[in-house]
Enzyme design. Structure first.
Site, PDB file in Angstrom:
ATOM      1  N   ILE A   1      47.919  40.787  39.243  1.00 52.65           N
ATOM      2  CA  ILE A   1      48.395  41.055  40.615  1.00 52.65           C
ATOM      3  C   ILE A   1      47.308  41.650  41.497  1.00 52.65           C
ATOM      4  CG2 ILE A   1      50.143  42.274  41.983  1.00 52.65           C
ATOM      5  CD1 ILE A   1      51.366  40.168  40.142  1.00 52.65           C
TER       6      ILE A   1
ATOM      7  N   ARG B   1      51.323  61.387  44.803  1.00 51.69           N
ATOM      8  CA  ARG B   1      51.860  60.370  45.719  1.00 51.69           C
ATOM      9  C   ARG B   1      53.118  59.738  45.132  1.00 51.69           C
ATOM     10  NH1 ARG B   1      48.020  55.859  46.928  1.00 51.69           N
ATOM     11  NH2 ARG B   1      50.008  55.149  47.729  1.00 51.69           N
TER      12      ARG B   1
ATOM     13  N   ARG C   1      48.594  53.325  53.137  1.00 50.94           N
ATOM     14  CA  ARG C   1      48.423  51.944  53.608  1.00 50.94           C
ATOM     15  C   ARG C   1      49.739  51.188  53.577  1.00 50.94           C
ATOM     16  NH1 ARG C   1      49.410  48.366  50.795  1.00 50.94           N
ATOM     17  NH2 ARG C   1      48.504  46.833  52.177  1.00 50.94           N
TER      18      ARG C   1
ATOM     19  N   PRO D   1      45.256  42.803  51.433  1.00 50.39           N
ATOM     20  CA  PRO D   1      45.461  42.003  52.659  1.00 50.39           C
ATOM     21  C   PRO D   1      46.914  42.026  53.130  1.00 50.39           C
ATOM     22  CG  PRO D   1      45.225  40.602  50.750  1.00 50.39           C
ATOM     23  CD  PRO D   1      44.936  42.001  50.274  1.00 50.39           C
ATOM     24  N   ILE D   2      47.107  41.692  54.410  1.00 51.09           N
ATOM     25  CA  ILE D   2      48.479  41.639  54.953  1.00 51.09           C
ATOM     26  C   ILE D   2      48.732  40.296  55.636  1.00 51.09           C
ATOM     27  CG2 ILE D   2      48.712  44.142  55.285  1.00 51.09           C
ATOM     28  CD1 ILE D   2      48.027  43.658  58.274  1.00 51.09           C
ATOM     29  N   ASP D   3      47.967  39.280  55.257  1.00 57.03           N
ATOM     30  CA  ASP D   3      48.112  37.963  55.895  1.00 57.03           C
ATOM     31  C   ASP D   3      49.523  37.398  55.768  1.00 57.03           C
ATOM     32  OD1 ASP D   3      47.120  37.921  53.107  1.00 57.03           O
ATOM     33  OD2 ASP D   3      47.475  35.774  53.280  1.00 57.03           O
ATOM     34  N   LEU D   4      50.179  37.653  54.656  1.00 56.31           N
ATOM     35  CA  LEU D   4      51.544  37.098  54.470  1.00 56.31           C
ATOM     36  C   LEU D   4      52.536  37.796  55.402  1.00 56.31           C
ATOM     37  CD1 LEU D   4      51.598  36.847  50.568  1.00 56.31           C
ATOM     38  CD2 LEU D   4      51.012  35.069  52.228  1.00 56.31           C
TER      39      LEU D   4
ATOM     40  N   ASN E   1      59.022  53.388  45.759  1.00 56.67           N
ATOM     41  CA  ASN E   1      58.827  52.083  46.423  1.00 56.67           C
ATOM     42  C   ASN E   1      60.108  51.516  46.998  1.00 56.67           C
ATOM     43  OD1 ASN E   1      56.184  52.369  45.858  1.00 56.67           O
ATOM     44  ND2 ASN E   1      56.163  50.978  44.102  1.00 56.67           N
TER      45      ASN E   1
ATOM     46  N   ASP F   1      52.465  47.982  38.143  1.00 59.17           N
ATOM     47  CA  ASP F   1      52.418  49.448  38.233  1.00 59.17           C
ATOM     48  C   ASP F   1      52.566  50.103  36.864  1.00 59.17           C
ATOM     49  OD1 ASP F   1      54.283  49.647  41.366  1.00 59.17           O
ATOM     50  OD2 ASP F   1      52.266  48.964  40.872  1.00 59.17           O
TER      51      ASP F   1
HETATM   52  C1  EPZ Z   1      54.190  46.949  46.398  1.00 58.51           C
HETATM   53  O1  EPZ Z   1      52.937  46.844  47.062  1.00 58.51           O
HETATM   54  C2  EPZ Z   1      54.206  48.325  45.769  1.00 58.51           C
HETATM   55  N1  EPZ Z   1      54.083  49.347  46.815  1.00 58.51           N
HETATM   56  C3  EPZ Z   1      53.038  48.445  44.781  1.00 58.51           C
HETATM   57  O2  EPZ Z   1      53.157  49.720  44.156  1.00 58.51           O
HETATM   58  C4  EPZ Z   1      53.180  47.366  43.722  1.00 58.51           C
HETATM   59  O3  EPZ Z   1      52.072  47.428  42.854  1.00 58.51           O
HETATM   60  C5  EPZ Z   1      53.238  45.990  44.403  1.00 58.51           C
HETATM   61  O4  EPZ Z   1      54.313  45.968  45.360  1.00 58.51           O
HETATM   62  C6  EPZ Z   1      53.470  44.874  43.400  1.00 58.51           C
HETATM   63  O5  EPZ Z   1      54.661  45.106  42.714  1.00 58.51           O
HETATM   64  C7  EPZ Z   1      55.168  49.670  47.536  1.00 58.51           C
HETATM   65  O6  EPZ Z   1      56.242  49.122  47.357  1.00 58.51           O
HETATM   66  C8  EPZ Z   1      54.990  50.754  48.562  1.00 58.51           C
HETATM   67  P1  EPZ Z   1      52.431  42.906  47.196  1.00 58.51           P
HETATM   68  P2  EPZ Z   1      52.654  45.597  48.054  1.00 58.51           P
HETATM   69  O7  EPZ Z   1      52.474  42.604  48.647  1.00 58.51           O
HETATM   70  O8  EPZ Z   1      53.886  45.264  48.796  1.00 58.51           O
HETATM   71  C9  EPZ Z   1      48.564  40.214  47.624  1.00 58.51           C
HETATM   72  C10 EPZ Z   1      52.424  51.754  43.319  1.00 58.51           C
HETATM   73  O9  EPZ Z   1      51.631  51.990  42.386  1.00 58.51           O
HETATM   74  N2  EPZ Z   1      48.962  40.106  49.049  1.00 58.51           N
HETATM   75  O10 EPZ Z   1      53.514  42.384  46.300  1.00 58.51           O
HETATM   76  O11 EPZ Z   1      51.426  45.879  48.804  1.00 58.51           O
HETATM   77  C11 EPZ Z   1      48.059  41.615  47.299  1.00 58.51           C
HETATM   78  O12 EPZ Z   1      46.684  41.723  47.604  1.00 58.51           O
HETATM   79  C12 EPZ Z   1      52.102  50.677  44.331  1.00 58.51           C
HETATM   80  O13 EPZ Z   1      53.541  52.324  43.482  1.00 58.51           O
HETATM   81  C13 EPZ Z   1      48.284  39.203  49.866  1.00 58.51           C
HETATM   82  O14 EPZ Z   1      47.370  38.511  49.434  1.00 58.51           O
HETATM   83  O15 EPZ Z   1      52.358  44.468  46.973  1.00 58.51           O
HETATM   84  C14 EPZ Z   1      48.302  41.731  45.831  1.00 58.51           C
HETATM   85  O16 EPZ Z   1      47.248  41.094  45.126  1.00 58.51           O
HETATM   86  C15 EPZ Z   1      50.723  50.091  44.157  1.00 58.51           C
HETATM   87  N3  EPZ Z   1      48.640  39.115  51.173  1.00 58.51           N
HETATM   88  C16 EPZ Z   1      49.584  40.922  45.619  1.00 58.51           C
HETATM   89  O17 EPZ Z   1      49.714  40.088  46.775  1.00 58.51           O
HETATM   90  C17 EPZ Z   1      49.652  39.868  51.709  1.00 58.51           C
HETATM   91  O18 EPZ Z   1      49.945  39.715  52.913  1.00 58.51           O
HETATM   92  C18 EPZ Z   1      50.821  41.780  45.477  1.00 58.51           C
HETATM   93  O19 EPZ Z   1      50.977  42.481  46.664  1.00 58.51           O
HETATM   94  C19 EPZ Z   1      50.328  40.766  50.864  1.00 58.51           C
HETATM   95  C20 EPZ Z   1      49.977  40.873  49.535  1.00 58.51           C
END
Ligand code: EPZ
Length: 417
Positions: free
Chosen positions: A328, A398, A92, A122-125, A23, A306
């Site tokens: 989360i 992965r 993704r 989601p990717i809204d943020l 990551n 994780d």
């Molecule tokens: C990163 O994912 C990691 N992936 C994930 O690891 C990890 O679980 C996660 O951070 C939390 O630590 C990588 O770094 C490639 P987030 P990311 O944005 O960036 C919500 C693994 O097993 N959210 O912090 O996607 C989302 O739905 C993977 O190695 C929104 O609502 O995580 C989630 O509930 C899995 N809108 C929460 O925030 C957004 O625009 C955390 O997501 C973005 C996120």
């Protein structure tokens, strides 16, 4: 489709090197397209997610080599600013390329990253932050059409959730922007600090990475540099769980004690002895593990989501009841069903899992539901009585480099067929 065959009840012992952090490598590779000349990343694991990112870089026009853990990227030849759907589908988290591609080319087209095993993702943020920086983003028919003719401008970004990916995208978009960007409620994960360190070494001006507020002063250009990737704290936790469930005694080389701040106390509560010294860690497990009263996953520096699955495997064979709350992701208990098939006693109510420890698990055939769920099943197989057959290990590959080799090097009876 390959499978893992594990014959359990083999005590783990010996020592191993922890791989570089998946990551961290992914956002580093995305950010490298902003740097002139060559960027060299050392300590990169051979993983399918890393290969997918390299495919994207090559598609965009970069020259990329990956040999013995070293990835070299030359981004001067970039000629494309879109990421094809099949590559987006493959991983993704390719969304982390968005900020870099827009900053590099003033435009970007990529398909909406689908959901994954963990939920809609989601990717809204990400989009809100980039729009605040002057990027116009059209979402239609599952494709994101982004443009920013006048160039990205600094903005004040207040994240409603400390999203790791959104923080990374905003940081990467901000380093060459006009003006200053402030990100409040930013993610504080070590991978954010690793990304900031690389970018600053390329000439960026990023302050406060690892804290709640990050300030980025835009600069004119970046020059590629050499960077060693931090160790993978999730892989380290998984190996700790493997040692714990086999009453093992192992030494991990290449761990950062502070990255495991919320994890170490959990293993100590379970009865393990954890000693750190100069980038190494020794974990010694008891004959019988104690339950862990309450684990709740939180953004860093809280307990990492994780690590939830691999640690649940440990609590499944501990004495007593453990309560695990997954705050989360909404669908991150898919390994529970498979653990129950192996004899675990786990009840899930919404985001709470109540784990009643059982004296032993039994080997059987199980299917990995996602990346960290696969890791949980491996840990369970290592302590189960008899033979465990795990299919769907493409998920495992992965995030875990040659995991069966690492574990057999520690004394496990594990084979990939
Ligand atoms: C990163 O994912 C990691 N992936 C994930 O690891 C990890 O679980 C996660 O951070 C939390 O630590 C990588 O770094 C490639 P987030 P990311 O944005 O960036 C919500 C693994 O097993 N959210 O912090 O996607 C989302 O739905 C993977 O190695 C929104 O609502 O995580 C989630 O509930 C899995 N809108 C929460 O925030 C957004 O625009 C955390 O997501 C973005 C996120």
């Amino acid at each position: 489709m390959s499978k893992l065959i594990i014959r359990g009840k083999r005590r783990l012992s010996g020592e191993t090197e922890v791989q570089g952090a998946k990551n961290s490598v992914l956002p580093l590779l995305a950010a490298s397209i902003l740097a002139k000349g060559e960027s060299v990343f050392l300590g990169c694991p051979h993983l399918s997610d890393v290969e997918a990112s390299i495919k994207i870089l090559r598609y965009l026009g970069c020259k990329v080599s990956h040999k013995d853990g070293t990835i070299c990227v030359k981004a001067d030849g970039i000629s494309r600013y879109d990421i094809p759907t099949e590559l987006m589908r493959e991983m993704r988290s390719s969304i982390v390329f968005l900020g870099a591609v827009i900053s590099r080319g003033g435009k970007a087209r990529l398909s909406f990253p689908g959901g994954c095993e963990l939920g809609p993702r989601p990717i809204d943020l990400h989009l809100k932050a980039l729009r605040q920086m002057g990027v116009s983003i059209e979402e239609r028919y599952g494709v994101l059409e982004c443009s920013c003719e006048k160039g990205i401008k600094g903005a004040r970004i207040a994240l409603s959730f400390p999203s790791v990916g959104a923080t990374e995208n905003a940081m990467i978009a901000a380093v060459l922007a006009k003006g200053t960007t402030t990100i409040t409620n930013a993610a504080r994960e070590p991978e954010i600090c690793d990304l900031a360190e690389y970018l600053n070494r390329c000439g960026a001006k990023i302050y406060g990475a690892g804290e709640g507020t990050i300030v980025i002063d835009g600069v004119e250009s970046l020059t590629g540099c050499c960077h060693t990737v931090i160790p993978d704290r999730i892989v380290a936790t998984t190996l700790m769980s493997a040692a714990a469930v086999t009453s093992g005694d192992i030494v991990l080389h290449g761990v950062v004690q502070s990255h495991l701040g919320a994890v170490t106390p959990v293993f100590e509560e379970a009865g393990c002895k954890v000693v750190f010294s100069r980038g190494n860690m020794r974990i010694t497990a008891p004959e019988k593990l104690n339950s862990v009263k309450h684990i709740r996953t939180m953004p860093y520096p809280g307990f990492p989501t994780d690590c939830q699955a691999p640690v649940m495997a440990m609590t499944a064979v501990a004495q007593g009841t453990s309560v695990i709350v997954e705050n989360i992701f909404e669908n991150r208990f898919r390994h529970v069903g498979e653990l129950v098939r192996m004899g675990a006693n786990i009840k899930v109510e919404g985001k709470v899992a109540v784990v009643e420890g059982v004296p032993k698990l039994f080997g059987t055939s199980v299917v990995a539901p996602d990346l960290r769920g696969a890791a949980a099943l491996v840990a369970a197989g290592l302590c189960a009585r008899g033979k465990t057959e795990i299919s769907g290990i493409n998920f495992l590959e992965r995030g875990y480099e040659s995991f069966e080799t690492v574990l057999s090097g520690l004394g496990a009876d594990i084979k990939k067929i």
